[in-house]
Design a protein around this motif. Structure first.
Motif, PDB file in Angstrom:
ATOM      1  N   ASP A  20       0.836  -1.191   0.000  1.00 44.74           N
ATOM      2  CA  ASP A  20       0.000   0.000   0.000  1.00 44.74           C
ATOM      3  C   ASP A  20       0.878   1.249   0.000  1.00 44.74           C
ATOM      4  OD1 ASP A  20       0.862   0.332   2.633  1.00 44.74           O
ATOM      5  OD2 ASP A  20      -1.092  -0.122   3.539  1.00 44.74           O
ATOM      6  N   GLY A  21       0.246   2.436  -0.017  1.00 42.95           N
ATOM      7  CA  GLY A  21       0.989   3.671  -0.161  1.00 42.95           C
ATOM      8  C   GLY A  21       2.002   3.908   0.941  1.00 42.95           C
ATOM      9  N   ARG A  46       4.958   1.635   0.469  1.00 46.05           N
ATOM     10  CA  ARG A  46       5.800   2.028  -0.662  1.00 46.05           C
ATOM     11  C   ARG A  46       6.684   3.223  -0.312  1.00 46.05           C
ATOM     12  NH1 ARG A  46       0.960   1.512  -3.271  1.00 46.05           N
ATOM     13  NH2 ARG A  46       0.895   3.686  -3.978  1.00 46.05           N
ATOM     14  N   PRO A 102       1.035  -1.588  -6.568  1.00 50.98           N
ATOM     15  CA  PRO A 102       0.206  -0.879  -5.590  1.00 50.98           C
ATOM     16  C   PRO A 102      -1.012  -1.700  -5.174  1.00 50.98           C
ATOM     17  CG  PRO A 102       0.778   0.547  -7.437  1.00 50.98           C
ATOM     18  CD  PRO A 102       1.169  -0.845  -7.833  1.00 50.98           C
TER      19      PRO A 102
END
Length: 510
Positions: A116-117, A120, A134
């Motif tokens: 997930d963001g 990352r 993603p």
């Protein structure tokens, strides 16, 4: 095959059960996360698209698929898709250091990492030997195979790897615990009487944790509804539970503690609850009693380990005099206590817990020596897993845990169990939480040191006064040499106190 027939069989895969539920009652809600919902028909179709994309990208039977992030619907879809493609899901803790995440991806040889963001961003400066995809929005949607795609069928057997769960890494490099489809089938199948088919299960712990999976997977296996919380918050939990008329939940003790401490807990309508379970960390008798008294439905504590071994169960409502124990071995599980020489100890004496059951890990991924060190064999050659805990059975077969074997303090030749001291420390009227560790001592070899969190209504009690109160109630060899106030105890994502962090903190302060 109909889901009911599959659940009555000797073996079925979770992927096939999800497909059967989609065929039999496709409009039933399978997953809820914030404002998003997915019924079984839509879930099955998304899993097909994701499994097709995995195969398109080279994932084949026997490989692994790594996932790191907060609980979400795409996370669950990828997990199930890995299984449908014949791969093992490898869910990783986003709280791990970036280098540790990269090492786990390399260890399981996953060609793809779904992140997930937040994950990352954390991994932005760390090379990872996998293509990163993603877990949200257009990135995930663009990766999926087209609508209507179906993966090539893969035959999966009981011995094939279902997932690789990595140990917390609080005592060294995380080890990959390989769990088979047979083990996960045992978790689903043994819950035949738990009502998961009509359950609305609150999922408030991370999906990389075995604590979560032993409830999340049976919910989907039996065709219930799982309500995913990306992050736990006590008030949000009871609000969601009341809104969705939740029936089941698996929580760790610190979560129960925070929920029961809500000043207005009693105003929430939680009458729909049928079963609440707990595992993963020490659960005080007083807290169990409070949950039983004020929260409708059964409270069941499980004691076991991710590696398998044996499991005990305490139905707290039925055994109010045994709340200090973790219950009795569940049917088909064999738990014994052994001494340092590997010999069984008589009933009533303390020993290291070893367990055997139908649900045991295959081993640590790529670590034969570590696997061997975790095993014990009885005189007939039966394999048991060492739990790492010290316990004692009473005359009725209820197991009381003394402590983690590695946390045992040996001071002046005496065995000191931190849990005994912690029980006294947390009974102090101004103490909300506490923990005890052993630290080096020139005079005694080791000496116990305590850490405590003050109650919110008394944020600044005198540590020396608390220390004197505690030591007055302890035996001479148990007495704390120091007591340190903290704003909070360091805990893992599933509520275990990180005692190594406390030892390190004490050492740095000396």
């Amino acid at each position: 095959m109909h889901a009911k027939a599959m659940l009555a069989s000797d073996f079925a895969t979770l992927s096939d059960l999800v497909r059967a539920h989609a065929a039999g009652r496709g409009t039933k809600t399978a997953l809820i996360c914030a404002a998003d919902q997915l019924d079984y028909a839509s879930l099955d179709a998304l899993v097909d698209r994701a499994a097709s994309a995995l195969q398109r990208d080279g994932v084949a039977k026997g490989m692994s698929v790594a996932i790191v992030g907060a609980p979400s619907i795409p996370y669950a879809v990828v997990f199930l898709a890995a299984l449908r493609a014949g791969a093992a899901a490898a869910p990783l803790a986003p709280s791990s250091a970036p280098a540790a995440i990269a090492a786990m991806v390399a260890d399981c040889a996953a060609p793809l990492l779904f992140a997930d963001g937040a994950a990352r961003v954390a991994l932005a400066e760390t090379p990872v030997a996998a293509r990163t995809i993603p877990l949200e929005d257009e990135g995930f949607a663009g990766w999926l195979a087209p609508e209507g795609a179906r993966p090539a069928p893969v035959v999966v057997g009981p011995a094939d790897a279902f997932n690789i769960i990595y140990s917390s890494g609080t005592t060294g490099t995380p080890k990959g615990i390989v769990q088979s489809h047979a083990m996960r089938w045992a978790h689903i199948h043994r819950n035949a009487g738990a009502g998961f088919g009509e359950a609305v299960t609150m999922v408030a712990t991370p999906l990389y944790s075995n604590t979560t999976l032993v409830t999340f997977l049976p919910t989907l296996g039996w065709g219930g509804t799982a309500v995913l919380m990306a992050k736990f918050d006590a008030r949000r939990f009871v609000e969601l539970a009341a809104r969705h008329r939740a029936t089941h939940a698996m929580l760790v003790p610190v979560q129960y503690q925070r929920i029961m401490a809500l000043p207005d807990f009693d105003r929430f309508d939680l009458a729909s609850f049928r079963l609440k379970t707990c595992t993963s960390a020490p659960f005080s008798a007083a807290l169990k009693a409070d949950v039983v008294a004020r929260w409708p439905g059964l409270l069941v504590e499980y004691y076991g380990m991710t590696e398998g071994g044996g499991t005990t169960m305490l139905v707290a409502n039925a055994h109010p005099a045994k709340l200090h124990t973790v219950g009795v071995p569940v049917e088909g599980h064999d738990i014994r206590l052994i001494d340092d020489d590997g010999r069984e100890v008589p009933q009533g004496e303390t020993g290291e817990v070893v367990g055997r059951s139908p649900a045991m890990m295959t081993g640590y991924h790529g670590r034969k020596e570590a696997t061997a060190a975790a095993e014990w064999f009885d005189a007939d050659g039966h394999r048991y897993i060492r739990h790492g805990d010290i316990g004692r059975f009473d005359e009725e077969g209820f197991l009381t845990l003394m402590d983690r074997k590695k946390d045992l303090i040996i001071s002046g030749g005496f065995n000191i169990y931190p849990s005994d001291i912690e029980a006294v420390l947390t009974a102090h009227p101004h103490v909300a939480d506490g923990s005890v560790v052993g630290v080096p001592s020139e005079a005694w070899g080791e000496t116990p040191v305590g850490f405590f969190v003050p109650r919110p209504d008394d944020p600044a009690p005198d540590p020396e006064a608390v220390l004197a109160w505690v030591n007055d109630r302890l035996g001479k060899t148990q007495r704390l040499s120091a007591l340190i106030p903290l704003a909070d105890l360091p805990r893992s994502a599933i509520g275990k106190v990180l005692k190594r962090n406390l030892r390190d903190q004490y050492g740095k302060g000396q």
